[in-house]
Motif scaffolding. Structure first.
Motif, PDB file in Angstrom:
ATOM      1  N   ASP A  85       0.843  -1.275  -0.090  1.00  0.00           N
ATOM      2  CA  ASP A  85       0.051   0.095   0.087  1.00  0.00           C
ATOM      3  C   ASP A  85       0.933   1.025  -0.002  1.00  0.00           C
ATOM      4  O   ASP A  85       0.341   2.351  -0.079  1.00  0.00           O
ATOM      5  CB  ASP A  85      -1.093  -0.134   1.322  1.00  0.00           C
ATOM      6  CG  ASP A  85      -0.173  -0.103   2.700  1.00  0.00           C
ATOM      7  OD1 ASP A  85       0.881   0.246   2.798  1.00  0.00           O
ATOM      8  OD2 ASP A  85      -0.899  -0.108   3.468  1.00  0.00           O
ATOM      9  N   GLY A  86       2.325   1.047  -0.086  1.00  0.00           N
ATOM     10  CA  GLY A  86       3.004   2.194  -0.183  1.00  0.00           C
ATOM     11  C   GLY A  86       3.602   2.580   1.118  1.00  0.00           C
ATOM     12  O   GLY A  86       4.576   3.386   1.289  1.00  0.00           O
ATOM     13  N   ASP A  87       3.160   2.205   2.237  1.00  0.00           N
ATOM     14  CA  ASP A  87       3.572   2.363   3.546  1.00  0.00           C
ATOM     15  C   ASP A  87       5.096   1.622   3.788  1.00  0.00           C
ATOM     16  O   ASP A  87       5.232   0.644   3.106  1.00  0.00           O
ATOM     17  CB  ASP A  87       2.469   1.949   4.822  1.00  0.00           C
ATOM     18  CG  ASP A  87       1.601   2.820   5.133  1.00  0.00           C
ATOM     19  OD1 ASP A  87       1.566   4.076   4.354  1.00  0.00           O
ATOM     20  OD2 ASP A  87       0.585   2.432   5.593  1.00  0.00           O
ATOM     21  N   VAL A  88       5.902   2.485   4.717  1.00  0.00           N
ATOM     22  CA  VAL A  88       7.177   1.872   4.900  1.00  0.00           C
ATOM     23  C   VAL A  88       7.372   1.369   6.216  1.00  0.00           C
ATOM     24  O   VAL A  88       7.000   2.328   7.221  1.00  0.00           O
ATOM     25  CB  VAL A  88       8.120   2.748   4.198  1.00  0.00           C
ATOM     26  CG1 VAL A  88       9.685   2.287   4.546  1.00  0.00           C
ATOM     27  CG2 VAL A  88       8.087   3.175   2.884  1.00  0.00           C
ATOM     28  N   LEU A  89       8.010   0.119   6.400  1.00  0.00           N
ATOM     29  CA  LEU A  89       8.277  -0.096   7.760  1.00  0.00           C
ATOM     30  C   LEU A  89       9.836  -0.017   7.526  1.00  0.00           C
ATOM     31  O   LEU A  89      10.469  -0.367   6.941  1.00  0.00           O
ATOM     32  CB  LEU A  89       7.982  -1.606   8.124  1.00  0.00           C
ATOM     33  CG  LEU A  89       6.491  -1.720   8.434  1.00  0.00           C
ATOM     34  CD1 LEU A  89       6.373  -3.390   8.840  1.00  0.00           C
ATOM     35  CD2 LEU A  89       6.512  -1.133  10.006  1.00  0.00           C
ATOM     36  N   THR A  90      10.695   0.511   9.033  1.00  0.00           N
ATOM     37  CA  THR A  90      11.653   0.618   9.121  1.00  0.00           C
ATOM     38  C   THR A  90      12.280  -0.412  10.495  1.00  0.00           C
ATOM     39  O   THR A  90      11.207  -0.679  11.047  1.00  0.00           O
ATOM     40  CB  THR A  90      12.478   1.884   9.178  1.00  0.00           C
ATOM     41  OG1 THR A  90      12.042   2.518  10.106  1.00  0.00           O
ATOM     42  CG2 THR A  90      12.110   2.686   7.760  1.00  0.00           C
ATOM     43  N   GLU A  91      13.353  -0.275  10.875  1.00  0.00           N
ATOM     44  CA  GLU A  91      13.725  -1.228  12.009  1.00  0.00           C
ATOM     45  C   GLU A  91      13.702  -2.572  11.728  1.00  0.00           C
ATOM     46  O   GLU A  91      12.577  -3.199  11.520  1.00  0.00           O
ATOM     47  CB  GLU A  91      12.943  -0.810  13.353  1.00  0.00           C
ATOM     48  CG  GLU A  91      13.032   0.505  13.559  1.00  0.00           C
ATOM     49  CD  GLU A  91      14.546   1.610  13.438  1.00  0.00           C
ATOM     50  OE1 GLU A  91      15.567   0.661  14.006  1.00  0.00           O
ATOM     51  OE2 GLU A  91      14.708   2.781  13.092  1.00  0.00           O
ATOM     52  N   SER A  92      14.920  -3.218  11.810  1.00  0.00           N
ATOM     53  CA  SER A  92      14.806  -4.645  11.479  1.00  0.00           C
ATOM     54  C   SER A  92      13.975  -5.360  12.190  1.00  0.00           C
ATOM     55  O   SER A  92      13.280  -6.478  11.568  1.00  0.00           O
ATOM     56  CB  SER A  92      16.412  -5.085  11.573  1.00  0.00           C
ATOM     57  OG  SER A  92      16.832  -5.116  12.977  1.00  0.00           O
ATOM     58  N   VAL A  93      13.990  -5.723  13.547  1.00  0.00           N
ATOM     59  CA  VAL A  93      13.268  -6.333  14.499  1.00  0.00           C
ATOM     60  C   VAL A  93      11.430  -6.099  14.048  1.00  0.00           C
ATOM     61  O   VAL A  93      10.873  -7.172  14.132  1.00  0.00           O
ATOM     62  CB  VAL A  93      13.633  -6.197  15.855  1.00  0.00           C
ATOM     63  CG1 VAL A  93      12.477  -7.054  16.775  1.00  0.00           C
ATOM     64  CG2 VAL A  93      14.938  -6.599  16.126  1.00  0.00           C
ATOM     65  N   SER A  94      11.480  -4.982  13.842  1.00  0.00           N
ATOM     66  CA  SER A  94       9.798  -4.406  13.604  1.00  0.00           C
ATOM     67  C   SER A  94       9.546  -4.939  12.240  1.00  0.00           C
ATOM     68  O   SER A  94       8.315  -5.823  12.105  1.00  0.00           O
ATOM     69  CB  SER A  94       9.774  -3.063  13.490  1.00  0.00           C
ATOM     70  OG  SER A  94       9.943  -2.343  14.666  1.00  0.00           O
ATOM     71  N   ILE A  95      10.439  -5.219  11.150  1.00  0.00           N
ATOM     72  CA  ILE A  95      10.108  -5.862   9.802  1.00  0.00           C
ATOM     73  C   ILE A  95       9.930  -7.152  10.187  1.00  0.00           C
ATOM     74  O   ILE A  95       8.989  -7.797   9.440  1.00  0.00           O
ATOM     75  CB  ILE A  95      11.137  -5.481   8.991  1.00  0.00           C
ATOM     76  CG1 ILE A  95      11.256  -4.255   8.632  1.00  0.00           C
ATOM     77  CG2 ILE A  95      11.116  -6.539   7.739  1.00  0.00           C
ATOM     78  CD1 ILE A  95      12.444  -3.744   7.800  1.00  0.00           C
ATOM     79  N   CYS A  96      10.722  -7.920  11.080  1.00  0.00           N
ATOM     80  CA  CYS A  96      10.513  -9.410  11.138  1.00  0.00           C
ATOM     81  C   CYS A  96       9.348  -9.677  12.229  1.00  0.00           C
ATOM     82  O   CYS A  96       8.682 -10.731  11.872  1.00  0.00           O
ATOM     83  CB  CYS A  96      11.669  -9.869  12.032  1.00  0.00           C
ATOM     84  SG  CYS A  96      13.452  -9.887  11.099  1.00  0.00           S
ATOM     85  N   ARG A  97       8.952  -8.814  13.037  1.00  0.00           N
ATOM     86  CA  ARG A  97       7.744  -9.032  13.558  1.00  0.00           C
ATOM     87  C   ARG A  97       6.214  -8.925  12.608  1.00  0.00           C
ATOM     88  O   ARG A  97       5.464  -9.725  12.945  1.00  0.00           O
ATOM     89  CB  ARG A  97       7.286  -7.871  14.913  1.00  0.00           C
ATOM     90  CG  ARG A  97       8.365  -7.990  15.833  1.00  0.00           C
ATOM     91  CD  ARG A  97       7.825  -7.104  16.995  1.00  0.00           C
ATOM     92  NE  ARG A  97       8.542  -7.272  18.290  1.00  0.00           N
ATOM     93  CZ  ARG A  97       8.674  -8.220  18.990  1.00  0.00           C
ATOM     94  NH1 ARG A  97       7.152  -9.074  19.094  1.00  0.00           N
ATOM     95  NH2 ARG A  97       9.145  -8.470  20.315  1.00  0.00           N
ATOM     96  N   LEU A  98       6.291  -8.203  11.692  1.00  0.00           N
ATOM     97  CA  LEU A  98       5.449  -8.247  10.688  1.00  0.00           C
ATOM     98  C   LEU A  98       5.206  -9.591   9.998  1.00  0.00           C
ATOM     99  O   LEU A  98       4.193 -10.225  10.071  1.00  0.00           O
ATOM    100  CB  LEU A  98       5.445  -6.980   9.527  1.00  0.00           C
ATOM    101  CG  LEU A  98       4.524  -7.189   8.429  1.00  0.00           C
ATOM    102  CD1 LEU A  98       2.941  -6.744   8.828  1.00  0.00           C
ATOM    103  CD2 LEU A  98       5.027  -6.436   7.225  1.00  0.00           C
TER     104      LEU A  98
END
Length: 204
Positions: free
Chosen positions: A60-73
């Motif tokens: 949808d164009g949103d962006v996640l940063t931070e490695s652990v947060s990306i892995c949590r998704l």
């Protein structure tokens, strides 16, 4: 979805690659050159204004940063095998060890990297070399804490291979790159490092 990656020794994008390999997941990716400064280019700053890698641009164009947060998704979308712990207590324990690794080892290590390494001299101005060198003992002390914790356990949380092992592995390997290898006396940490480095995902 697009994963913005960088090659080793960058520890944070490597965490995501190892995690995805453990999960057997494949995500479209684009590798940026930190050496060439591509993470500071106008195009990437539109993706992540912090100019840091990794970043995950969602459909949808949103962006996640931070490695652990990306892995949590990815963990929420693909819960098996569980890499963030089983149940409330297990998840809390993994989170505890992740934070210890990041706060007690990675924070001082990042200061050593920023203020003493010749690679960072061109971007960290001024380098406070004396301060950076003063952080080396803190990195070694944190390694000692993990060495003692691993005396009677195979993996960091004492249950099984988890995100805590992934985070610690990337930090320890980056420390070696910076010039802080695991001391020979820390046999438990060395044995753990051998175990987790032997996993195919460690080559991701």
């Amino acid at each position: 979805m697009l994963f913005y990656d960088a090659v080793n020794p960058a520890p944070n994008p490597r965490r995501v690659r190892i995690y995805l390999a453990e999960k057997g997941l494949s995500v479209p990716s684009e590798t940026l050159s930190i050496v060439a400064g591509e993470h500071k280019s106008p195009a990437f700053l539109e993706v992540n204004p912090l100019g840091q890698i990794p970043a995950l641009k969602l459909d949808d164009g949103d962006v996640l940063t931070e490695s652990v947060s990306i892995c949590r998704l990815f963990e929420a979308e693909h819960p098996e095998p569980a890499l963030f712990g089983e149940g409330p207590r297990g998840q809390a324990e993994v989170d505890m060890w992740v934070r210890r690794a990041e706060l007690r080892m990675m924070v001082p290590l990042s200061m050593v990297w920023a203020h003493t390494h010749p690679f960072t001299a061109r971007v960290v101005r001024p380098q406070y070399t004396e301060f950076g060198e003063s952080q080396r003992p803190r990195v070694i002390a944190a390694m000692g804490e993990f060495d003692r914790a691993l005396a009677a356990r195979e993996f960091v949380d004492g249950k099984g291979y988890s995100m805590a092992d992934i985070v610690l592995l990337t930090i320890v390997d980056f420390a070696a790159f910076v010039g802080i290898a695991i001391p020979d006396a820390m046999a438990n940490l060395k044995a753990w490092h051998d175990r987790v480095s032997a996993r195919p995902s460690a080559q991701a």
